[in-house]
Design a protein around this motif. Structure first.
Motif, PDB file in Angstrom:
ATOM      1  N   ASP A   1       0.856  -1.181   0.000  1.00 25.95           N
ATOM      2  CA  ASP A   1       0.000   0.000   0.000  1.00 25.95           C
ATOM      3  C   ASP A   1       0.896   1.236   0.000  1.00 25.95           C
ATOM      4  OD1 ASP A   1      -1.726   2.125   0.700  1.00 25.95           O
ATOM      5  OD2 ASP A   1      -3.088   0.727   1.700  1.00 25.95           O
ATOM      6  N   TRP A   2       0.682   2.147  -0.935  1.00 26.53           N
ATOM      7  CA  TRP A   2       1.511   3.348  -1.014  1.00 26.53           C
ATOM      8  C   TRP A   2       1.377   4.229   0.222  1.00 26.53           C
ATOM      9  CZ3 TRP A   2       0.530   5.393  -6.694  1.00 26.53           C
ATOM     10  CH2 TRP A   2       1.128   4.502  -7.590  1.00 26.53           C
ATOM     11  N   GLN A   3       0.252   4.138   0.879  1.00 26.63           N
ATOM     12  CA  GLN A   3      -0.007   4.903   2.104  1.00 26.63           C
ATOM     13  C   GLN A   3       0.232   6.402   1.911  1.00 26.63           C
ATOM     14  OE1 GLN A   3       2.125   3.063   5.372  1.00 26.63           O
ATOM     15  NE2 GLN A   3       1.253   1.043   4.963  1.00 26.63           N
ATOM     16  N   GLY A   4      -0.072   6.876   0.713  1.00 26.42           N
ATOM     17  CA  GLY A   4      -0.050   8.310   0.452  1.00 26.42           C
ATOM     18  C   GLY A   4       1.319   8.939   0.330  1.00 26.42           C
ATOM     19  N   THR A   5       2.376   8.125   0.233  1.00 25.69           N
ATOM     20  CA  THR A   5       3.722   8.694   0.128  1.00 25.69           C
ATOM     21  C   THR A   5       4.226   8.609  -1.312  1.00 25.69           C
ATOM     22  OG1 THR A   5       4.792   6.572   0.638  1.00 25.69           O
ATOM     23  CG2 THR A   5       4.232   7.987   2.495  1.00 25.69           C
ATOM     24  N   GLU A   6       4.881   9.683  -1.750  1.00 28.01           N
ATOM     25  CA  GLU A   6       5.394   9.725  -3.123  1.00 28.01           C
ATOM     26  C   GLU A   6       6.555   8.766  -3.346  1.00 28.01           C
ATOM     27  OE1 GLU A   6       5.105  12.321  -1.106  1.00 28.01           O
ATOM     28  OE2 GLU A   6       3.801  13.835  -2.019  1.00 28.01           O
ATOM     29  N   LYS A   7       7.196   8.336  -2.272  1.00 31.30           N
ATOM     30  CA  LYS A   7       8.357   7.462  -2.381  1.00 31.30           C
ATOM     31  C   LYS A   7       8.030   6.188  -3.149  1.00 31.30           C
ATOM     32  CE  LYS A   7      11.499   4.680   0.465  1.00 31.30           C
ATOM     33  NZ  LYS A   7      11.867   4.283   1.846  1.00 31.30           N
ATOM     34  N   CYS A   8       6.854   5.614  -2.869  1.00 27.84           N
ATOM     35  CA  CYS A   8       6.507   4.330  -3.497  1.00 27.84           C
ATOM     36  C   CYS A   8       6.332   4.440  -5.011  1.00 27.84           C
ATOM     37  CB  CYS A   8       5.250   3.748  -2.851  1.00 27.84           C
ATOM     38  SG  CYS A   8       5.590   2.876  -1.298  1.00 27.84           S
ATOM     39  N   PRO A   9       5.477   5.312  -5.521  1.00 29.56           N
ATOM     40  CA  PRO A   9       5.333   5.373  -6.980  1.00 29.56           C
ATOM     41  C   PRO A   9       6.624   5.764  -7.689  1.00 29.56           C
ATOM     42  CG  PRO A   9       4.181   7.209  -5.931  1.00 29.56           C
ATOM     43  CD  PRO A   9       4.541   6.233  -4.846  1.00 29.56           C
TER      44      PRO A   9
ATOM     45  N   LYS B   1      -4.709  13.267 -20.301  1.00 30.94           N
ATOM     46  CA  LYS B   1      -5.325  13.548 -19.004  1.00 30.94           C
ATOM     47  C   LYS B   1      -4.455  14.501 -18.181  1.00 30.94           C
ATOM     48  CE  LYS B   1      -7.547  10.126 -16.917  1.00 30.94           C
ATOM     49  NZ  LYS B   1      -7.855   8.779 -16.362  1.00 30.94           N
ATOM     50  N   MET B   2      -3.132  14.312 -18.259  1.00 26.59           N
ATOM     51  CA  MET B   2      -2.267  15.246 -17.530  1.00 26.59           C
ATOM     52  C   MET B   2      -2.402  16.659 -18.084  1.00 26.59           C
ATOM     53  SD  MET B   2       1.299  13.231 -16.631  1.00 26.59           S
ATOM     54  CE  MET B   2       1.551  12.447 -18.229  1.00 26.59           C
ATOM     55  N   GLU B   3      -2.442  16.778 -19.397  1.00 23.19           N
ATOM     56  CA  GLU B   3      -2.566  18.100 -20.017  1.00 23.19           C
ATOM     57  C   GLU B   3      -3.908  18.744 -19.716  1.00 23.19           C
ATOM     58  OE1 GLU B   3      -1.745  17.213 -24.079  1.00 23.19           O
ATOM     59  OE2 GLU B   3       0.442  17.454 -23.851  1.00 23.19           O
ATOM     60  N   GLN B   4      -4.925  17.915 -19.532  1.00 27.90           N
ATOM     61  CA  GLN B   4      -6.253  18.412 -19.200  1.00 27.90           C
ATOM     62  C   GLN B   4      -6.447  18.582 -17.687  1.00 27.90           C
ATOM     63  OE1 GLN B   4      -8.961  19.166 -21.463  1.00 27.90           O
ATOM     64  NE2 GLN B   4      -7.174  19.231 -22.832  1.00 27.90           N
ATOM     65  N   GLN B   5      -5.373  18.309 -16.948  1.00 28.66           N
ATOM     66  CA  GLN B   5      -5.389  18.427 -15.481  1.00 28.66           C
ATOM     67  C   GLN B   5      -6.460  17.527 -14.866  1.00 28.66           C
ATOM     68  OE1 GLN B   5      -5.660  22.613 -14.448  1.00 28.66           O
ATOM     69  NE2 GLN B   5      -3.684  23.078 -15.353  1.00 28.66           N
ATOM     70  N   ILE B   6      -6.608  16.357 -15.447  1.00 27.35           N
ATOM     71  CA  ILE B   6      -7.494  15.327 -14.906  1.00 27.35           C
ATOM     72  C   ILE B   6      -6.661  14.428 -13.988  1.00 27.35           C
ATOM     73  CG2 ILE B   6      -8.979  13.350 -15.454  1.00 27.35           C
ATOM     74  CD1 ILE B   6      -9.512  14.698 -18.168  1.00 27.35           C
ATOM     75  N   PRO B   7      -7.055  14.238 -12.741  1.00 26.01           N
ATOM     76  CA  PRO B   7      -6.241  13.439 -11.821  1.00 26.01           C
ATOM     77  C   PRO B   7      -5.989  12.019 -12.331  1.00 26.01           C
ATOM     78  CG  PRO B   7      -7.946  14.628 -10.638  1.00 26.01           C
ATOM     79  CD  PRO B   7      -8.253  14.780 -12.095  1.00 26.01           C
ATOM     80  N   ILE B   8      -4.763  11.556 -12.132  1.00 26.89           N
ATOM     81  CA  ILE B   8      -4.398  10.187 -12.483  1.00 26.89           C
ATOM     82  C   ILE B   8      -4.537   9.289 -11.254  1.00 26.89           C
ATOM     83  CG2 ILE B   8      -2.542   8.712 -13.343  1.00 26.89           C
ATOM     84  CD1 ILE B   8      -3.622  10.763 -15.363  1.00 26.89           C
ATOM     85  N   TYR B   9      -4.129   9.814 -10.119  1.00 24.43           N
ATOM     86  CA  TYR B   9      -4.152   9.039  -8.886  1.00 24.43           C
ATOM     87  C   TYR B   9      -5.207   9.614  -7.964  1.00 24.43           C
ATOM     88  CZ  TYR B   9      -2.607   7.064  -4.422  1.00 24.43           C
ATOM     89  OH  TYR B   9      -2.555   6.407  -3.207  1.00 24.43           O
ATOM     90  N   GLY B  10      -6.045   8.746  -7.413  1.00 21.90           N
ATOM     91  CA  GLY B  10      -7.106   9.215  -6.528  1.00 21.90           C
ATOM     92  C   GLY B  10      -8.394   9.442  -7.265  1.00 21.90           C
ATOM     93  N   SER B  11      -9.246  10.265  -6.722  1.00 23.21           N
ATOM     94  CA  SER B  11     -10.562  10.503  -7.303  1.00 23.21           C
ATOM     95  C   SER B  11     -10.453  11.271  -8.618  1.00 23.21           C
ATOM     96  CB  SER B  11     -11.434  11.295  -6.316  1.00 23.21           C
ATOM     97  OG  SER B  11     -12.657  11.652  -6.929  1.00 23.21           O
TER      98      SER B  11
END
Length: 331
Positions: A230-238, A318-328
């Motif tokens: 589980d990434w547990q919300g930390t950037e280190k994992c991804p 999606k990144m250019e459209q500022q659509i979230p990739i991770y999360g909701s």
């Protein structure tokens, strides 16, 4: 009469243990083989005699005697062909001695069977397909694995041997992975805190078939032991995982998994960008998304015919459209 036959059955079972001795030392005059269907083992060469047990597809047996339409065999019915490799991943299994008895000479494949390697491989593929369906028979995957292993054992020179070894190892890996994911430790962030899949068969493939498709696929499977739970919300994992997948693609550019590895790396960098954004670190967010776009560009340029090239294009959009990739994905 039934009591006398039952007593004989016990004698045969005891005789099997004595005749077999060391499990890895079959009768010197025997011929190793397996079956492609569930075969009943009888006390005598007579279908009206008591049934001792049954042997399922891929189980190893030794043919000790041939009499008409019957074969006297020593059959491994209760444990895997290589027991230490196939016990439940997180449990133990009793070591049972092979059983001696008679089977009909039907569906038994030995090294002398014409086209035997192709036959075993085909039956293994069929059972693997059955195992992938919803509500499969409980032993379908393991039977497929055993049949693949017997291709390697009985027909080591077969052109199917390398792929059979890979498929057998991958089935075991996926079963172990399913067991591992069912444990509470699967949610631990650090990989070393989770149950690890046994890499011995994958490493053997890499040793025996270096710089082949099968070695590449083995290396990809082993990434499972390196990623976070589980990434547990930390950037280190991804970010760590993006590095692992990116390195795989660099070291195995001809692998069937190379496009996927690059996409997985790009997706993780894009996800890290969203996480940095949520932490109000715009600089690092932009850097991560820049790396994601570069990786996605590699997928599109190097593997333009793959599905992952199209998925990479969608990721960039999606990144250019500022659509979230991770999360909701809801704003």
């Amino acid at each position: 009469m039934r009591k006398r036959i039952s007593a004989l059955s016990v004698v045969l079972l005891l005789g099997a243990s004595l005749a077999w001795g060391d499990k890895n030392s079959p009768p010197s005059h025997g011929v190793k083989g397996t079956v492609v269907h569930v075969a009943n083992i009888y006390v005598q060469a007579d279908e009206s005699s008591d049934k001792v047990s049954s042997v399922t597809p891929g189980r190893e047996l030794i043919v000790a005697e041939h009499s008409g339409k019957w074969l006297r065999v020593f059959a491994n019915t209760d444990v895997e062909t290589v027991n230490e490799q196939d016990v439940p991943v997180f449990g133990n299994e009793t070591n049972a001695q092979p059983i001696s008895g008679w089977v009909l000479d039907k569906g038994v494949v030995t090294a002398d069977t014409p086209n035997g390697g192709q036959i075993l491989y085909g039956e293994a593929v069929s059972l693997e397909n059955v195992a992938s369906q919803s509500h499969p028979p409980p032993d379908a995957a393991q039977s497929a694995r055993r049949l693949y292993r017997m291709v390697v054992t009985l027909f080591p020179q077969s052109p199917r041997a390398a792929e059979a070894m890979w498929r057998a190892a991958d089935i075991r890996w996926q079963l172990q992975k399913a067991d591992s994911l069912a444990l509470p430790s699967a949610h631990e962030k650090e990989n070393y805190l989770r149950e690890q899949m046994d890499e011995s068969e994958m490493k053997k493939i890499q040793k025996l078939y270096p710089r082949t498709k099968w070695a590449d696929l083995a290396a990809y499977d082993m990434i499972d032991n390196k990623v976070c739970g589980d990434w547990q919300g930390t950037e280190k994992c991804p970010e760590k995982e993006a590095e692992i997948y990116g390195k795989y693609a660099e070291e195995h550019p001809d692998s069937p998994k190379a496009p996927q590895a690059l996409f997985e790396a790009a997706w993780r960098e894009a996800s890290a960008g969203d996480m940095f954004q949520a932490d109000n670190d715009q600089k690092k967010a932009d850097e991560a998304r820049g790396r994601a776009k570069a990786l996605a560009g590699q997928v599109e340029s190097k593997y333009s015919d793959s599905d992952y090239a199209a998925r990479a294009a969608g990721l960039v959009y999606k990144m250019e459209q500022q659509i979230p990739i991770y999360g909701s994905e809801r704003e």
